[in-house]
Design a protein around this motif. Structure first.
Motif, PDB file in Angstrom:
ATOM      1  N   GLY A 238      53.336  17.574  43.256  1.00  0.00           N
ATOM      2  CA  GLY A 238      51.890  17.716  43.087  1.00  0.00           C
ATOM      3  C   GLY A 238      51.125  16.633  43.823  1.00  0.00           C
TER       4      GLY A 238
ATOM      5  N   HIS B 248      46.709  19.215  40.327  1.00  0.00           N
ATOM      6  CA  HIS B 248      47.082  18.867  41.698  1.00  0.00           C
ATOM      7  C   HIS B 248      46.892  20.133  42.536  1.00  0.00           C
ATOM      8  N   PHE B 249      46.975  19.998  43.844  1.00  0.00           N
ATOM      9  CA  PHE B 249      46.837  21.185  44.681  1.00  0.00           C
ATOM     10  C   PHE B 249      47.959  22.175  44.377  1.00  0.00           C
ATOM     11  N   TYR B 250      49.171  21.669  44.179  1.00  0.00           N
ATOM     12  CA  TYR B 250      50.303  22.537  43.833  1.00  0.00           C
ATOM     13  C   TYR B 250      50.917  22.017  42.542  1.00  0.00           C
ATOM     14  N   ASP B 251      50.756  22.769  41.465  1.00  0.00           N
ATOM     15  CA  ASP B 251      51.210  22.340  40.138  1.00  0.00           C
ATOM     16  C   ASP B 251      52.444  23.080  39.638  1.00  0.00           C
ATOM     17  N   ARG B 252      53.116  23.820  40.483  1.00  0.00           N
ATOM     18  CA  ARG B 252      54.241  24.634  40.019  1.00  0.00           C
ATOM     19  C   ARG B 252      55.580  23.954  40.247  1.00  0.00           C
ATOM     20  N   SER B 253      55.563  22.632  40.342  1.00  0.00           N
ATOM     21  CA  SER B 253      56.791  21.870  40.577  1.00  0.00           C
ATOM     22  C   SER B 253      56.670  20.534  39.856  1.00  0.00           C
TER      23      SER B 253
ATOM     24  N   ASP C 186      43.635  30.506  45.399  1.00  0.00           N
ATOM     25  CA  ASP C 186      44.544  29.459  44.912  1.00  0.00           C
ATOM     26  C   ASP C 186      44.778  29.529  43.406  1.00  0.00           C
TER      27      ASP C 186
ATOM     28  N   ASP D   5      39.304  28.782  46.842  1.00  0.00           N
ATOM     29  CA  ASP D   5      40.112  28.007  45.896  1.00  0.00           C
ATOM     30  C   ASP D   5      40.148  28.688  44.535  1.00  0.00           C
TER      31      ASP D   5
ATOM     32  N   SER E  97      51.309  17.297  47.522  1.00  0.00           N
ATOM     33  CA  SER E  97      50.400  18.379  47.914  1.00  0.00           C
ATOM     34  C   SER E  97      48.958  17.887  47.959  1.00  0.00           C
TER      35      SER E  97
ATOM     36  N   LEU F  18      48.562  28.591  42.430  1.00  0.00           N
ATOM     37  CA  LEU F  18      49.026  27.262  42.834  1.00  0.00           C
ATOM     38  C   LEU F  18      48.667  26.218  41.781  1.00  0.00           C
ATOM     39  N   HIS F  19      47.506  26.400  41.166  1.00  0.00           N
ATOM     40  CA  HIS F  19      47.049  25.529  40.089  1.00  0.00           C
ATOM     41  C   HIS F  19      45.899  26.216  39.373  1.00  0.00           C
TER      42      HIS F  19
END
Length: 170
Positions: A59, A49-54, A114, A110, A62, A120-121
């Motif tokens: 995700g 996902h764009f943001y994988d830290r949650s 990123d 990216d 995001s 972020l991922h």
């Protein structure tokens, strides 16, 4: 329709705008590469996902925000592109260069910012990411260098065309 309904007489219309053509198509390149990333790697392959830290929900949200930004970029870019065409101000060679620059800039941003700096991922999980990182960033570099080469060529052709009164080059 009467004569007063014609386009603005002050509109450049007959003179190409190389810089604007490059910037507008650069925006389109960024948006297209964001779409490719989001559709292929986020939705079809489910690699990240764009943001994988949650959570997975975060995700997905995001990804929705990335999709929103990419669509806004596409819509704005196409309106700006249509305006260039309407005013006959598009410089096709600069536009193509800008498109490739946008593709490469998104890909490298990216891959470097990123993926590595902000974390972020990653490109993919559960595997050694090294070959994926190399492929991702080398693809971005090839796109960026293609854009740079096209921009240099467009600038040279533009100088030759404007520098020769007859429009012919030897």
């Amino acid at each position: 329709m009467n004569a007063s309904a014609r386009p603005h007489p002050a509109a450049p219309g007959t003179r190409p705008e190389p810089r604007r053509s490059m910037v507008v198509c650069g925006l389109l390149g960024v948006a297209v590469m964001a779409a490719v990333d989001e559709i292929v790697f986020h939705q079809i392959l489910h690699w990240h996902h764009f943001y994988d830290r949650s959570t997975t929900g975060m995700g997905l949200m995001s990804d929705g925000l990335l999709h929103t930004g990419e669509l806004l970029g596409l819509v704005a870019g196409f309106f700006l592109y249509a305006d260039l065409r309407r005013r006959r101000s598009l410089s096709p060679s600069h536009a193509l260069a800008g498109f490739f620059l946008g593709l490469g800039i998104f890909q490298l941003y990216d891959g470097i910012v990123d993926h590595k700096l902000l974390r972020l991922h990653q490109v993919r999980y559960g595997v050694d990411v090294t070959p994926y990182d190399w492929a991702w960033n080398l693809a971005g570099l090839v796109l960026l260098l293609t854009g740079v080469a096209l921009a240099v060529r467009a600038a040279r052709v533009g100088r030759t065309d404007s520098g020769s009164g007859s429009g012919s080059a030897s």
